[in-house]
Scaffold this motif. Structure first.
Motif, PDB file in Angstrom:
ATOM      1  N   ALA A 165      -9.657   5.598  -4.819  1.00 57.11           N
ATOM      2  CA  ALA A 165      -9.453   5.208  -3.425  1.00 57.11           C
ATOM      3  C   ALA A 165      -9.476   3.708  -3.203  1.00 57.11           C
ATOM      4  CB  ALA A 165     -10.532   5.846  -2.554  1.00 57.11           C
ATOM      5  N   ASN A 166      -9.746   2.936  -4.268  1.00 58.70           N
ATOM      6  CA  ASN A 166      -9.880   1.494  -4.087  1.00 58.70           C
ATOM      7  C   ASN A 166      -8.647   0.751  -4.594  1.00 58.70           C
ATOM      8  OD1 ASN A 166     -12.491   1.440  -2.805  1.00 58.70           O
ATOM      9  ND2 ASN A 166     -13.337   2.101  -4.761  1.00 58.70           N
ATOM     10  N   ASN A 167      -8.740  -0.564  -4.698  1.00 58.07           N
ATOM     11  CA  ASN A 167      -7.561  -1.385  -4.936  1.00 58.07           C
ATOM     12  C   ASN A 167      -6.734  -0.958  -6.148  1.00 58.07           C
ATOM     13  OD1 ASN A 167      -7.347  -3.594  -2.902  1.00 58.07           O
ATOM     14  ND2 ASN A 167      -9.465  -3.927  -3.516  1.00 58.07           N
ATOM     15  N   SER A 168      -7.400  -0.696  -7.265  1.00 59.14           N
ATOM     16  CA  SER A 168      -6.648  -0.371  -8.475  1.00 59.14           C
ATOM     17  C   SER A 168      -5.860   0.927  -8.301  1.00 59.14           C
ATOM     18  CB  SER A 168      -7.584  -0.276  -9.684  1.00 59.14           C
ATOM     19  OG  SER A 168      -8.623   0.656  -9.445  1.00 59.14           O
ATOM     20  N   GLY A 169      -6.491   1.933  -7.697  1.00 62.88           N
ATOM     21  CA  GLY A 169      -5.816   3.198  -7.484  1.00 62.88           C
ATOM     22  C   GLY A 169      -4.693   3.101  -6.464  1.00 62.88           C
ATOM     23  N   ILE A 170      -4.954   2.411  -5.366  1.00 61.53           N
ATOM     24  CA  ILE A 170      -3.943   2.293  -4.309  1.00 61.53           C
ATOM     25  C   ILE A 170      -2.748   1.475  -4.798  1.00 61.53           C
ATOM     26  CG2 ILE A 170      -3.500   1.474  -1.973  1.00 61.53           C
ATOM     27  CD1 ILE A 170      -5.372   4.007  -2.340  1.00 61.53           C
ATOM     28  N   ASP A 171      -3.009   0.383  -5.523  1.00 59.81           N
ATOM     29  CA  ASP A 171      -1.909  -0.415  -6.085  1.00 59.81           C
ATOM     30  C   ASP A 171      -1.058   0.429  -7.033  1.00 59.81           C
ATOM     31  OD1 ASP A 171      -2.628  -2.676  -4.700  1.00 59.81           O
ATOM     32  OD2 ASP A 171      -3.616  -3.671  -6.381  1.00 59.81           O
ATOM     33  N   ALA A 172      -1.715   1.209  -7.882  1.00 58.03           N
ATOM     34  CA  ALA A 172      -0.987   2.047  -8.833  1.00 58.03           C
ATOM     35  C   ALA A 172      -0.132   3.088  -8.107  1.00 58.03           C
ATOM     36  CB  ALA A 172      -1.965   2.735  -9.781  1.00 58.03           C
ATOM     37  N   ALA A 173      -0.684   3.685  -7.063  1.00 60.84           N
ATOM     38  CA  ALA A 173       0.064   4.696  -6.309  1.00 60.84           C
ATOM     39  C   ALA A 173       1.301   4.091  -5.655  1.00 60.84           C
ATOM     40  CB  ALA A 173      -0.840   5.323  -5.251  1.00 60.84           C
ATOM     41  N   LEU A 174       1.140   2.941  -5.003  1.00 60.51           N
ATOM     42  CA  LEU A 174       2.267   2.311  -4.308  1.00 60.51           C
ATOM     43  C   LEU A 174       3.326   1.805  -5.278  1.00 60.51           C
ATOM     44  CD1 LEU A 174       0.321   0.360  -1.542  1.00 60.51           C
ATOM     45  CD2 LEU A 174       1.922   2.244  -1.169  1.00 60.51           C
ATOM     46  N   GLU A 175       2.902   1.173  -6.358  1.00 56.81           N
ATOM     47  CA  GLU A 175       3.866   0.591  -7.289  1.00 56.81           C
ATOM     48  C   GLU A 175       4.651   1.664  -8.038  1.00 56.81           C
ATOM     49  OE1 GLU A 175       2.029  -2.305  -9.828  1.00 56.81           O
ATOM     50  OE2 GLU A 175       1.355  -3.536  -8.153  1.00 56.81           O
ATOM     51  N   THR A 176       3.977   2.718  -8.465  1.00 57.65           N
ATOM     52  CA  THR A 176       4.708   3.783  -9.172  1.00 57.65           C
ATOM     53  C   THR A 176       5.626   4.537  -8.217  1.00 57.65           C
ATOM     54  OG1 THR A 176       2.769   5.241  -8.908  1.00 57.65           O
ATOM     55  CG2 THR A 176       2.998   4.075 -11.007  1.00 57.65           C
ATOM     56  N   TYR A 177       5.187   4.726  -6.971  1.00 61.86           N
ATOM     57  CA  TYR A 177       6.045   5.345  -5.964  1.00 61.86           C
ATOM     58  C   TYR A 177       7.340   4.547  -5.799  1.00 61.86           C
ATOM     59  CZ  TYR A 177       7.860   5.598  -1.191  1.00 61.86           C
ATOM     60  OH  TYR A 177       8.692   5.638  -0.090  1.00 61.86           O
ATOM     61  N   ARG A 178       7.222   3.228  -5.786  1.00 60.54           N
ATOM     62  CA  ARG A 178       8.407   2.375  -5.580  1.00 60.54           C
ATOM     63  C   ARG A 178       9.289   2.272  -6.818  1.00 60.54           C
ATOM     64  NH1 ARG A 178       4.974  -0.248  -1.546  1.00 60.54           N
ATOM     65  NH2 ARG A 178       6.022   0.303   0.395  1.00 60.54           N
ATOM     66  N   LYS A 179       8.824   2.819  -7.931  1.00 59.52           N
ATOM     67  CA  LYS A 179       9.665   2.915  -9.132  1.00 59.52           C
ATOM     68  C   LYS A 179      10.244   4.328  -9.289  1.00 59.52           C
ATOM     69  CE  LYS A 179       9.123  -1.312 -10.483  1.00 59.52           C
ATOM     70  NZ  LYS A 179      10.243  -2.279 -10.369  1.00 59.52           N
ATOM     71  N   GLY A 180      10.102   5.123  -8.237  1.00 57.03           N
ATOM     72  CA  GLY A 180      10.732   6.440  -8.251  1.00 57.03           C
ATOM     73  C   GLY A 180       9.850   7.584  -8.695  1.00 57.03           C
ATOM     74  N   ALA A 181       8.556   7.331  -8.905  1.00 56.94           N
ATOM     75  CA  ALA A 181       7.656   8.416  -9.304  1.00 56.94           C
ATOM     76  C   ALA A 181       7.330   9.313  -8.106  1.00 56.94           C
ATOM     77  CB  ALA A 181       6.368   7.836  -9.879  1.00 56.94           C
ATOM     78  N   LYS A 182       7.077  10.575  -8.401  1.00 57.28           N
ATOM     79  CA  LYS A 182       6.547  11.497  -7.395  1.00 57.28           C
ATOM     80  C   LYS A 182       5.025  11.418  -7.510  1.00 57.28           C
ATOM     81  CE  LYS A 182       6.479  16.328  -5.885  1.00 57.28           C
ATOM     82  NZ  LYS A 182       6.878  17.716  -6.203  1.00 57.28           N
ATOM     83  N   VAL A 183       4.401  10.784  -6.524  1.00 59.78           N
ATOM     84  CA  VAL A 183       2.986  10.415  -6.631  1.00 59.78           C
ATOM     85  C   VAL A 183       2.096  11.338  -5.808  1.00 59.78           C
ATOM     86  CG1 VAL A 183       1.278   8.592  -6.259  1.00 59.78           C
ATOM     87  CG2 VAL A 183       3.586   8.000  -7.052  1.00 59.78           C
ATOM     88  N   THR A 184       1.040  11.814  -6.455  1.00 57.07           N
ATOM     89  CA  THR A 184      -0.027  12.549  -5.782  1.00 57.07           C
ATOM     90  C   THR A 184      -1.307  11.740  -5.926  1.00 57.07           C
ATOM     91  OG1 THR A 184       0.988  14.680  -6.303  1.00 57.07           O
ATOM     92  CG2 THR A 184      -1.341  14.692  -5.694  1.00 57.07           C
ATOM     93  N   LEU A 185      -1.936  11.431  -4.802  1.00 59.37           N
ATOM     94  CA  LEU A 185      -3.157  10.624  -4.787  1.00 59.37           C
ATOM     95  C   LEU A 185      -4.353  11.534  -4.537  1.00 59.37           C
ATOM     96  CD1 LEU A 185      -4.299   7.683  -4.819  1.00 59.37           C
ATOM     97  CD2 LEU A 185      -3.835   7.600  -2.364  1.00 59.37           C
ATOM     98  N   VAL A 186      -5.350  11.459  -5.433  1.00 60.88           N
ATOM     99  CA  VAL A 186      -6.543  12.290  -5.296  1.00 60.88           C
ATOM    100  C   VAL A 186      -7.742  11.384  -5.038  1.00 60.88           C
ATOM    101  CG1 VAL A 186      -8.029  14.018  -6.382  1.00 60.88           C
ATOM    102  CG2 VAL A 186      -5.568  14.023  -6.837  1.00 60.88           C
ATOM    103  N   ILE A 187      -8.418  11.620  -3.898  1.00 59.07           N
ATOM    104  CA  ILE A 187      -9.525  10.766  -3.459  1.00 59.07           C
ATOM    105  C   ILE A 187     -10.754  11.625  -3.207  1.00 59.07           C
ATOM    106  CG2 ILE A 187     -10.327   9.257  -1.583  1.00 59.07           C
ATOM    107  CD1 ILE A 187      -7.446   8.245  -1.358  1.00 59.07           C
ATOM    108  N   ARG A 188     -11.855  11.235  -3.803  1.00 63.19           N
ATOM    109  CA  ARG A 188     -13.085  12.033  -3.699  1.00 63.19           C
ATOM    110  C   ARG A 188     -13.670  11.998  -2.291  1.00 63.19           C
ATOM    111  NH1 ARG A 188     -17.479  11.880  -8.416  1.00 63.19           N
ATOM    112  NH2 ARG A 188     -15.761  13.032  -9.353  1.00 63.19           N
TER     113      ARG A 188
END
Length: 322
Positions: A165-188
């Motif tokens: 849920a923090n910077n590293s995870g959110i950055d990874a989710a946004l950047e991979t999404y913008r490269k065409g990945a289908k992203v699922t974010l899991v937050i405790r």
């Protein structure tokens, strides 16, 4: 056995600042680093932008010039390399410290993967980025699971689960999404982390709101296989197709090294290293802490900008003893 006034473990920005301070004090020193120069920064995501302005990342009174208000990872790696060049810092890279022991003379013997040293003082400036916090779930050791995230291109057009849920995870989710990945974010927890960069928060919130990134809150991944991931949500346990898992679950200092050295660990969780906040000396005379490692598991307490002063505090104390 090579003999030094000061041996510094870790060639990150604060370890380098300690080397500069030792040099200015006229002391014989060596910096020993198990990886590359500023190894933690090297392992940051390639396109990461710092929270801090460039001025707050400066060491050795060397100006850090950036074309942006906040510098990025590539600029920082280059800046610290130039600082190491400018001061001709004595650094042994890709050399892992294996054993540190105090001998009868009061000095320290340090054994590394390459040689032995004797030092009057030892400074531990190892940060916390080298030891990821594991989830201890089935499938975590699969090659498709990463606890470090570098470049989004690898994940283009793939099913990606990002945990965190923090910077590293959110950055990874946004950047991979913008490269065409289908992203699922899991937050405790029930929401995005409070430390997420203020200019990033609206972006991730809008991507979730628009359904472009699927987010499961109050949820956790409980199993990983070659082809899917099982997620426990408040309503049900689901299994989804998956190619990659980016587990941004956090990191911790090398507590094993601290315990082995005899550094006292305090606090409720027994993970806060004991040291004198004025001198940075631990309960072991001559052994000092500098930088992020001082916070133990409280990894949001110390940063480059507020721990640069540790080098000055340490060498004020060391020079008084010489």
């Amino acid at each position: 056995m090579e003999e030094y006034d000061v041996l510094i473990i870790g060639a990150g920005p604060i370890g380098m600042a300690c080397g500069i301070a030792a040099q200015k004090a006229g002391l014989k020193y060596i910096i020993v680093e198990k990886g590359a120069l500023v190894n933690s920064l090297y392992n940051y995501p390639v396109f990461m932008t710092f929270f801090s302005t460039s001025q707050k990342l400066e060491i050795g009174e060397v100006p850090f010039v950036s074309i942006n208000p906040k510098p990025n990872r590539n600029e920082a790696v280059e800046y610290y390399r130039r600082v190491a060049e400018k001061f001709d810092l004595q650094i042994n890279l890709f050399e892992k410290v294996q054993e540190v022991s105090k001998i009868a003379t009061g000095e320290f013997e340090v054994q590394t993967s390459k040689r032995s040293y004797k030092a009057k003082n030892v400074i531990i400036s190892t940060g916390f980025y080298d030891v990821p916090l594991l989830m201890d779930i089935p499938g975590e050791s699969l090659p498709k699971v990463a606890h470090y995230y570098k470049d989004p291109h690898l994940y283009a057009f793939q099913n990606v689960v990002v945990i965190g849920a923090n910077n590293s995870g959110i950055d990874a989710a946004l950047e991979t999404y913008r490269k065409g990945a289908k992203v699922t974010l899991v937050i405790r927890n029930s929401e995005i982390g409070s430390y997420v960069k203020y200019w990033v928060r609206p972006d991730i919130e809008n991507r979730i709101k628009e359904g472009e990134i699927k987010a499961y809150f109050n949820s956790e991944v409980i199993a990983i296989t070659e082809d899917n991931v099982t997620i426990k949500t408040p309503e049900e346990t689901i299994t989804i197709a998956n190619d990659w898992v980016i587990a941004m679950t956090g990191y911790q200092p090398d507590f094993g090294m601290l315990k082995k050295l005899g550094v006292k660990l305090d606090g409720e969780s027994g993970t806060a290293p004991a040291y004198n906040p004025e001198t940075m000396e631990t309960n072991l005379p001559g052994l000092y802490l500098a930088g992020v490692v001082c916070g133990g598991m409280d990894t949001h307490k110390w940063f480059i900008e507020n721990s640069r002063i540790h080098a000055e505090q340490i060498f004020q104390h060391i020079t008084l003893k010489h």
